[in-house]
Scaffold this motif. Structure first.
Motif, PDB file in Angstrom:
ATOM      1  N   ALA A 278       0.821  -1.213   0.000  1.00  0.00           N
ATOM      2  CA  ALA A 278       0.000   0.000   0.000  1.00  0.00           C
ATOM      3  C   ALA A 278       0.855   1.264   0.000  1.00  0.00           C
ATOM      4  CB  ALA A 278      -0.920   0.024   1.218  1.00  0.00           C
ATOM      5  N   THR A 279       0.334   2.311  -0.609  1.00  0.00           N
ATOM      6  CA  THR A 279       0.879   3.655  -0.415  1.00  0.00           C
ATOM      7  C   THR A 279       0.305   4.166   0.903  1.00  0.00           C
ATOM      8  OG1 THR A 279       1.015   4.041  -2.790  1.00  0.00           O
ATOM      9  CG2 THR A 279       0.952   5.987  -1.374  1.00  0.00           C
ATOM     10  N   ILE A 280       1.114   4.876   1.674  1.00  0.00           N
ATOM     11  CA  ILE A 280       0.703   5.284   3.017  1.00  0.00           C
ATOM     12  C   ILE A 280       0.767   6.808   3.139  1.00  0.00           C
ATOM     13  CG2 ILE A 280       1.208   5.091   5.485  1.00  0.00           C
ATOM     14  CD1 ILE A 280       2.460   2.325   4.861  1.00  0.00           C
ATOM     15  N   MET A 281      -0.340   7.388   3.576  1.00  0.00           N
ATOM     16  CA  MET A 281      -0.420   8.833   3.777  1.00  0.00           C
ATOM     17  C   MET A 281      -0.548   9.119   5.275  1.00  0.00           C
ATOM     18  SD  MET A 281      -3.352  11.596   2.560  1.00  0.00           S
ATOM     19  CE  MET A 281      -3.647  10.713   1.031  1.00  0.00           C
ATOM     20  N   ILE A 282       0.327   9.972   5.800  1.00  0.00           N
ATOM     21  CA  ILE A 282       0.330  10.307   7.215  1.00  0.00           C
ATOM     22  C   ILE A 282      -0.349  11.659   7.423  1.00  0.00           C
ATOM     23  CG2 ILE A 282       1.730  10.609   9.289  1.00  0.00           C
ATOM     24  CD1 ILE A 282       1.934   7.806   8.027  1.00  0.00           C
ATOM     25  N   VAL A 283      -1.366  11.666   8.292  1.00  0.00           N
ATOM     26  CA  VAL A 283      -2.076  12.893   8.642  1.00  0.00           C
ATOM     27  C   VAL A 283      -1.819  13.267  10.099  1.00  0.00           C
ATOM     28  CG1 VAL A 283      -4.321  14.063   8.565  1.00  0.00           C
ATOM     29  CG2 VAL A 283      -3.864  12.166   7.005  1.00  0.00           C
ATOM     30  N   SER A 284      -1.488  12.274  10.923  1.00  0.00           N
ATOM     31  CA  SER A 284      -1.280  12.486  12.362  1.00  0.00           C
ATOM     32  C   SER A 284      -0.249  13.580  12.613  1.00  0.00           C
ATOM     33  CB  SER A 284      -0.806  11.190  13.014  1.00  0.00           C
ATOM     34  OG  SER A 284      -1.658  10.113  12.706  1.00  0.00           O
ATOM     35  N   ASN A 285      -0.513  14.403  13.635  1.00  0.00           N
ATOM     36  CA  ASN A 285       0.421  15.469  13.998  1.00  0.00           C
ATOM     37  C   ASN A 285       1.408  15.034  15.068  1.00  0.00           C
ATOM     38  OD1 ASN A 285      -0.175  17.741  12.372  1.00  0.00           O
ATOM     39  ND2 ASN A 285      -2.088  18.047  13.480  1.00  0.00           N
ATOM     40  N   PRO A 286       2.613  15.621  15.084  1.00  0.00           N
ATOM     41  CA  PRO A 286       3.135  16.563  14.088  1.00  0.00           C
ATOM     42  C   PRO A 286       3.474  15.830  12.795  1.00  0.00           C
ATOM     43  CG  PRO A 286       4.816  16.109  15.723  1.00  0.00           C
ATOM     44  CD  PRO A 286       3.577  15.400  16.179  1.00  0.00           C
ATOM     45  N   CYS A 287       2.818  16.235  11.735  1.00  0.00           N
ATOM     46  CA  CYS A 287       2.777  15.472  10.489  1.00  0.00           C
ATOM     47  C   CYS A 287       4.154  15.129   9.931  1.00  0.00           C
ATOM     48  CB  CYS A 287       1.968  16.257   9.464  1.00  0.00           C
ATOM     49  SG  CYS A 287       1.900  15.504   7.846  1.00  0.00           S
ATOM     50  N   ASP A 288       5.065  16.112   9.923  1.00  0.00           N
ATOM     51  CA  ASP A 288       6.373  15.894   9.284  1.00  0.00           C
ATOM     52  C   ASP A 288       7.199  14.858  10.045  1.00  0.00           C
ATOM     53  OD1 ASP A 288       6.023  18.146   7.312  1.00  0.00           O
ATOM     54  OD2 ASP A 288       5.895  19.259   9.181  1.00  0.00           O
ATOM     55  N   ILE A 289       7.209  14.965  11.366  1.00  0.00           N
ATOM     56  CA  ILE A 289       7.982  14.019  12.173  1.00  0.00           C
ATOM     57  C   ILE A 289       7.330  12.645  12.149  1.00  0.00           C
ATOM     58  CG2 ILE A 289       8.748  13.466  14.508  1.00  0.00           C
ATOM     59  CD1 ILE A 289       9.183  16.439  14.977  1.00  0.00           C
ATOM     60  N   MET A 290       5.999  12.597  12.191  1.00  0.00           N
ATOM     61  CA  MET A 290       5.312  11.308  12.135  1.00  0.00           C
ATOM     62  C   MET A 290       5.572  10.602  10.796  1.00  0.00           C
ATOM     63  SD  MET A 290       3.891  10.728  15.034  1.00  0.00           S
ATOM     64  CE  MET A 290       5.258  11.624  15.781  1.00  0.00           C
TER      65      MET A 290
END
Length: 369
Positions: free
Chosen positions: A165-177
């Motif tokens: 799967a391609t994975i999209m991260i929305v959880s904050n802090p977004c960049d570090i997560m």
């Protein structure tokens, strides 16, 4: 007829070669999450249009529900799986039934819901929104330790059931997560296939504020906020266009009005959180926009979070939002955005601040491997 056809073919091929050269000059390959991993060329995938795909959203808080609503309303996928932790199972069941009962008003989609990750099996796209919510007055960076533990529990399950799967991260802090998700996925997971929503919403807020001041449709304002999805974000005023016209003349300084607009962008999320306790609809719409780019392999250029080591004078393994081509494999290419010396210096400062927060957790993961 054959002669004409051959001419057309040569004409198309010549343009393809010209544009390939433009791409090589103005974009770079995706960057692996740490310098100890060699940078490998990405496979080239032809453009495609996929009408029936599977999306999993992990985390059914307000942001996750906003993503579900936007994805359903835009008829993006054929199967939609909702995952939340076991204590929320009763509420999750109710949310799923509520969405299912609206099936007569959107493209038929199978809606699954569970506290177990088996419902996510063979997802084409996994969207991670799970995490401790941001409190009124709290910065996104202060969430990092708590949400890093949650990400550590989620990623093995996602990869177990949907390794491609391609994975999209929305959880904050977004960049570090996003950085941590890549490191947890390991060196064998394709670089660029995990990305964060970055500053796509910040950029939308910028477009809307400028458009309102000019009485224009926001889609006629073209420009990016890059860097951290947070307080140290960088507005690239030198590249903002109104239609085809530059907002600033070459060398024109950024005035107090533009600085006030950027401050309003930074304060936007805090304003909404103070008023209603959370943000969900705008981020849900931006996630659906990116999900469509992934599942339809659109190659949409958006400012999403990816590794920027080696770009703009940044040396650390930090993830920041920069304009990227988004397709079925996540970030296909990273665009090199021309910056003024001041913009580049501000981006470097943002990277250093982010790295100071990320570094202890990054090193802790190193010690565990």
């Amino acid at each position: 007829m054959n002669v004409l056809l051959k001419c057309v073919v040569r004409y198309v091929v010549s343009f393809e070669l010209d544009f390939k050269g433009w791409r090589e000059r103005n974009t770079v390959n995706t960057v692996p999450y740490t310098s100890s991993i060699p940078q490998l060329p990405r496979d080239t995938h032809p453009l495609g249009n996929f009408n029936s795909k599977k999306i999993t959203v992990v985390g059914m808080g307000q942001v996750g529900l906003g993503c579900i609503a936007s994805i359903l309303n835009q008829d993006i996928c054929g199967t939609l799986a909702m995952i939340d932790i076991a204590p929320a199972a009763k509420k999750l069941e109710g949310e799923a039934k509520d969405f299912q009962q609206g099936g007569g008003f959107h493209q038929t989609a199978t809606i699954l819901a569970s506290s177990s990750y088996d419902v996510s099996e063979k997802s084409d796209l996994v969207i991670i929104t799970a995490g401790v919510p941001q409190k009124p007055g709290e910065s996104r960076l202060s969430l990092v330790e708590r949400n890093a533990k949650i990400m550590g529990a989620i990623m093995p399950e996602v990869l177990r059931y949907s390794p491609k799967a391609t994975i999209m991260i929305v959880s904050n802090p977004c960049d570090i997560m996003t950085a941590l998700a890549c490191k947890l996925a390991g060196p064998d997971f394709p670089q660029g296939k995990i990305f964060g929503t970055g500053t796509i919403l910040d950029s939308s807020r910028l477009q809307c504020l400028i458009a309102q001041s000019m009485d224009l449709d926001p889609r006629n304002v073209h420009g990016y906020i890059i860097g951290e999805h947070g307080d140290s974000s960088v507005p690239v005023w030198s590249s903002v266009r109104i239609g085809a016209l530059p907002l600033l003349a070459p060398g024109q300084p950024v005035d107090d009005t533009l600085k006030a607009i950027h401050k309003a962008v930074i304060d936007s999320a805090y304003d909404v959180i103070n008023l209603k306790g959370y943000t969900n609809w705008a981020i849900g719409m931006s996630v659906a926009y990116l999900a469509k780019a992934v599942l339809n392999d659109n190659r949409t250029i958006s400012p999403v979070s990816t590794c920027v080591r080696g770009l703009y004078g940044i040396e650390e393994d930090v993830f920041l939002a920069v304009p990227c081509s988004i397709g079925s494999q996540g970030v296909q290419r990273v665009a090199i955005l021309p910056l003024t010396p001041e913009e580049e210096a501000t981006l470097q400062k943002s990277a250093k601040g982010l790295w100071e927060v990320q570094k202890p957790i990054w090193e802790q993961l190193d010690s565990q491997n």
